[in-house]
Design a protein around this motif. Structure first.
Motif, short mmCIF file in Angstrom:
data_model
loop_
_atom_site.label_atom_id
_atom_site.label_comp_id
_atom_site.label_asym_id
_atom_site.label_seq_id
_atom_site.Cartn_x
_atom_site.Cartn_y
_atom_site.Cartn_z
N ASP A 16 20.95 -42.51 83.46
CA ASP A 16 20.99 -42.07 82.06
C ASP A 16 19.58 -41.94 81.50
OD1 ASP A 16 21.64 -41.60 79.40
OD2 ASP A 16 22.03 -43.71 78.97
N THR A 17 19.23 -40.78 80.98
CA THR A 17 17.92 -40.57 80.37
C THR A 17 18.02 -40.10 78.92
OG1 THR A 17 17.84 -38.28 81.19
CG2 THR A 17 16.86 -40.01 82.60
N ILE A 49 25.47 -48.25 72.98
CA ILE A 49 24.31 -48.94 72.44
C ILE A 49 24.29 -50.36 72.98
CG2 ILE A 49 23.19 -49.80 70.36
CD1 ILE A 49 23.03 -46.78 70.70
N GLU A 50 23.16 -50.75 73.58
CA GLU A 50 23.02 -52.10 74.13
C GLU A 50 22.63 -53.09 73.04
OE1 GLU A 50 23.24 -54.90 77.13
OE2 GLU A 50 23.77 -52.80 77.20
N THR A 90 6.90 -54.65 56.35
CA THR A 90 7.55 -53.46 56.88
C THR A 90 8.42 -53.89 58.04
OG1 THR A 90 5.65 -52.06 56.33
CG2 THR A 90 7.23 -51.19 57.93
N PHE A 91 9.70 -53.54 57.99
CA PHE A 91 10.61 -53.80 59.10
C PHE A 91 10.97 -52.48 59.77
CE2 PHE A 91 11.28 -57.62 56.57
CZ PHE A 91 11.37 -58.61 57.54
N GLY A 92 11.12 -52.52 61.08
CA GLY A 92 11.52 -51.35 61.83
C GLY A 92 12.69 -51.67 62.75
N ILE A 93 13.60 -50.73 62.91
CA ILE A 93 14.77 -50.89 63.78
C ILE A 93 14.79 -49.77 64.81
CG2 ILE A 93 17.27 -51.09 63.90
CD1 ILE A 93 16.00 -53.33 62.29
N VAL A 94 14.93 -50.14 66.09
CA VAL A 94 15.02 -49.19 67.19
C VAL A 94 16.27 -49.52 68.00
CG1 VAL A 94 13.97 -48.43 69.36
CG2 VAL A 94 12.54 -48.76 67.33
N ALA A 95 17.09 -48.53 68.30
CA ALA A 95 18.26 -48.74 69.16
C ALA A 95 17.85 -48.56 70.62
CB ALA A 95 19.36 -47.76 68.80
N ILE A 96 18.47 -49.35 71.51
CA ILE A 96 18.25 -49.19 72.95
C ILE A 96 19.60 -49.11 73.64
CG2 ILE A 96 16.01 -50.36 73.01
CD1 ILE A 96 17.46 -52.87 74.04
N ASP A 97 19.62 -48.40 74.77
CA ASP A 97 20.83 -48.40 75.59
C ASP A 97 20.56 -49.18 76.88
OD1 ASP A 97 19.42 -46.71 77.31
OD2 ASP A 97 20.53 -44.90 76.71
N ALA A 98 21.54 -49.24 77.76
CA ALA A 98 21.42 -50.06 78.96
C ALA A 98 20.33 -49.58 79.90
CB ALA A 98 22.75 -50.12 79.70
N GLU A 427 26.76 -51.99 82.57
CA GLU A 427 26.81 -50.65 83.15
C GLU A 427 28.25 -50.13 83.14
OE1 GLU A 427 24.40 -48.73 84.29
OE2 GLU A 427 22.68 -50.06 84.43
N PRO A 428 28.44 -48.82 83.19
CA PRO A 428 29.80 -48.27 83.21
C PRO A 428 30.60 -48.79 84.40
CG PRO A 428 28.23 -46.54 82.71
CD PRO A 428 27.42 -47.74 83.09
N VAL A 429 31.91 -49.01 84.18
CA VAL A 429 32.81 -49.50 85.23
C VAL A 429 34.04 -48.61 85.38
CG1 VAL A 429 32.05 -51.90 85.01
CG2 VAL A 429 33.99 -51.08 83.64
N ASP A 430 34.07 -47.47 84.73
CA ASP A 430 35.22 -46.58 84.84
C ASP A 430 35.28 -45.97 86.23
OD1 ASP A 430 33.97 -43.58 84.61
OD2 ASP A 430 32.84 -45.05 83.43
#
Length: 577
Positions: A16-17, A49-50, A90-98, A427-430
């Motif tokens: 995943d990129t 989203i992790e 100043t607060f900052g929020i960044v989302a990360i994935d797996a 990680e995905p398990v489907d």
């Protein structure tokens, strides 16, 4: 087999990129002189989203100048506490994935009101202050928390003058660099409250830096990737050194293996041609260019052959530097177990990344893992499993703790009559995922193994709450467990202990089913059970820390819950087929 270089750590086997979208606007509430609650709109991702990284800096600071202070689970709020009054942030929020893809940062400005408080906080206990010489130019200072609730940070004094400040939620430690060789210094610590009031200083502790070029083993040795015929031994030195290992049966002088990396800080040496089920004595030695050297010795056993009884320790959700973690680590070191299988969430970051720069910084890896488990992992191989916390470290976890396989995610191994499969619930398990294909092929290939044991961080069956069971695991993994007769599944994530009855197709059966054990009371707090005990649940406990000891013989699995503080067996079940 070996971790990748720092700039090439692979996060995900899924490839995943795609980065998550930017979080939504940040709202603030509950503003006080030392706290504020942040809430933001959820980010979106093509997989999931992790978590969210929380950054902080002075008012008006650019996004790139903010400091990482926390990584929250996949929830859209964060309570910022221990702030200074009358100050702009100043607060900052960044989302990360797996896969560690990161979203653009969303920021917000916050100004805390002033405070009229003039009462100084309590000083940390002088008995809690410890100074440790790392090298000829660095001394580490560690201390316990002040008992005052309004503390925002700590000052570190060297020889009576302030040389450093650690603002919360940073760790209670400070690395003093740039000192002269063979110089003696005294250190004390003061607490600083939200209003800027200073506590009294702790009693000064003194230490003397080593002579220039003096080698020391600062971490390890750490055993990993131990099979019937090989082992990987890692250790860290305070300055670049060459490394070698002497090892043999009954002595360390029979064989020698040299670190092929040359003069480095992080040593990693593979021992090959070992005999199955055999105990080896070993000694790691590092030598500096000055002629100084350091040695540390221990022993370990290679994987047992089929037919031989052995036991292993399983522990989850433990790396938070609590007294319960220390009790578990001490108990496991003396438990007579052959290896340690973790169940995820192995190191909880206090703030920032877990190991930003070993050469200059006493980090969470030191304070939250090696301090407690250093003795145990010298003689028992560590077999890590990922939880969500391992995704928070920017790849540092896998550099420090090598995992079997090449994807830093899922793998399997054999020990005695057991085949153990380690999954990654992040990680995905489907059925379309690589991990599902791996599990299906792995279990099919080992259908003749006497015992099939699977570990997965999120528990397929947990009665902590109505939503604590791993729904994707129930949907996709449990049918494979049933199909291939997996006898035991070990999990963490829920911070408690729970054992199921034998289950098949989601129903209780008298034999031939799977026993599910949650062993998430490793040391990072407790999750109380919020629903009534279901009929499938045979035993559950959420008031003391624990680990699980599994004894594997050719004819049975003995699963025991071990209480950390007393080492008493509080739950036990024998599986015979």
């Amino acid at each position: 087999m070996f971790p990748l270089a720092a700039d090439s750590v692979a996060w995900s086997a899924s490839g995943d990129t795609s980065p998550p979208t930017q979080p939504g606007a940040i709202a603030t509430s509950g503003l006080t002189a030392n706290s504020v609650t942040l809430a933001w709109g959820a980010s979106k991702d093509n997989v999931a989203i992790e978590g969210y990284r929380v950054y902080r800096g002075p008012a008006g600071a650019a996004a790139g100048a903010l400091t990482l202070i926390a990584t929250a689970d996949a929830v859209t709020s964060y309570s910022a506490t221990h702030l200074y009054s009358g100050r702009g942030y100043t607060f900052g929020i960044v989302a990360i994935d797996a896969a560690n893809n990161q979203s653009p940062m969303r920021t917000v400005q916050v100004s805390t009101p002033g405070s009229s408080d003039s009462t100084p906080p309590a000083a940390p206990s002088s008995a809690s202050v410890r100074v440790s010489v790392f090298s000829s130019s660095r001394i580490d200072v560690l201390w316990g928390a002040s008992s005052s609730s309004d503390v925002a940070g700590y000052q570190v004094l060297r020889d009576g003058a302030v040389v450093g400040r650690m603002d919360l939620p940073g760790g209670l430690h400070y690395s003093d660099n740039g000192l002269a060789a063979k110089s003696t210094h005294s250190y004390a610590v003061r607490a600083v409250d939200s209003a800027g009031n200073l506590s009294a200083a702790t009693t000064a502790r003194s230490a003397t830096t080593s002579a220039a070029g003096t080698a020391a083993i600062a971490r390890g040795p750490l055993l990993s990737n131990v099979t019937a015929t090989s082992a990987v031994v890692s250790w860290w030195t305070n300055i670049p050194t060459t490394g070698r290992i002497g090892y043999g049966v009954g002595s360390t002088g029979s064989n020698t293996a040299t670190d092929p990396q040359g003069s480095v800080l992080h040593h990693m040496v593979k021992l090959s041609g070992l005999a199955p089920g055999t105990t080896y004595q070993y000694a790691v030695t590092s030598a500096a260019s000055t002629g100084s050297s350091a040695t540390r010795s221990a022993s370990f056993s290679t994987a047992a052959p089929a037919g031989r009884t052995f036991s292993f320790a399983a522990i989850g959700d433990f790396g938070g530097a609590s007294s319960g973690e220390q009790q578990n680590a001490t108990a496991i070191a003396a438990a007579g177990t052959s290896f340690i299988q973790t169940l995820g969430d192995n190191v909880y970051p206090s703030s920032g990344f877990i190991d930003p720069n070993f050469a200059t910084t006493y980090s969470d890896v030191d304070a939250r893992f090696f301090k407690q488990f250093g003795t145990a992992v010298m003689s028992q191989p560590l077999l890590p499993m990922n939880g969500n916390k391992e995704r928070y470290s920017d790849g540092q976890f896998w550099q420090d703790f090598p995992m079997l396989g090449a994807n830093h995610a899922w793998y399997s191994y054999d020990w005695g009559n057991a085949h153990i499969t380690v999954m990654d619930s992040e990680e995905p398990v489907d059925p379309a995922s690589p991990q599902y294909a791996f599990l299906q092929q792995d279990l099919a290939a080992h259908a003749s193994s006497t015992w099939r044991i699977v570990t997965v961080h999120k528990p397929p069956h947990s009665s902590t709450s109505a939503n604590s069971s791993y729904k994707l695991g129930q949907q996709y993994l449990v049918p494979l467990f049933d199909q291939y007769h997996v006898q035991l599944v070990l999990s963490g994530n829920s911070h408690n202990y729970e054992r199921s009855r034998q289950l098949k197709g989601g129903a209780v059966v008298s034999s031939g089913g799977t026993t599910y054990v949650v062993s998430g009371g490793g040391g990072s707090g407790f999750n109380a059970f919020r629903i009534s005990q279901p009929s499938w649940s045979a035993f559950r406990e959420a008031t003391f820390f624990e680990f699980t000891k599994v004894t594997v013989s050719p004819t049975s699995l003995l699963v025991q819950g071990i209480r950390a503080d007393t080492r008493a067996v509080f739950d036990s079940v024998t599986i015979t087929g």
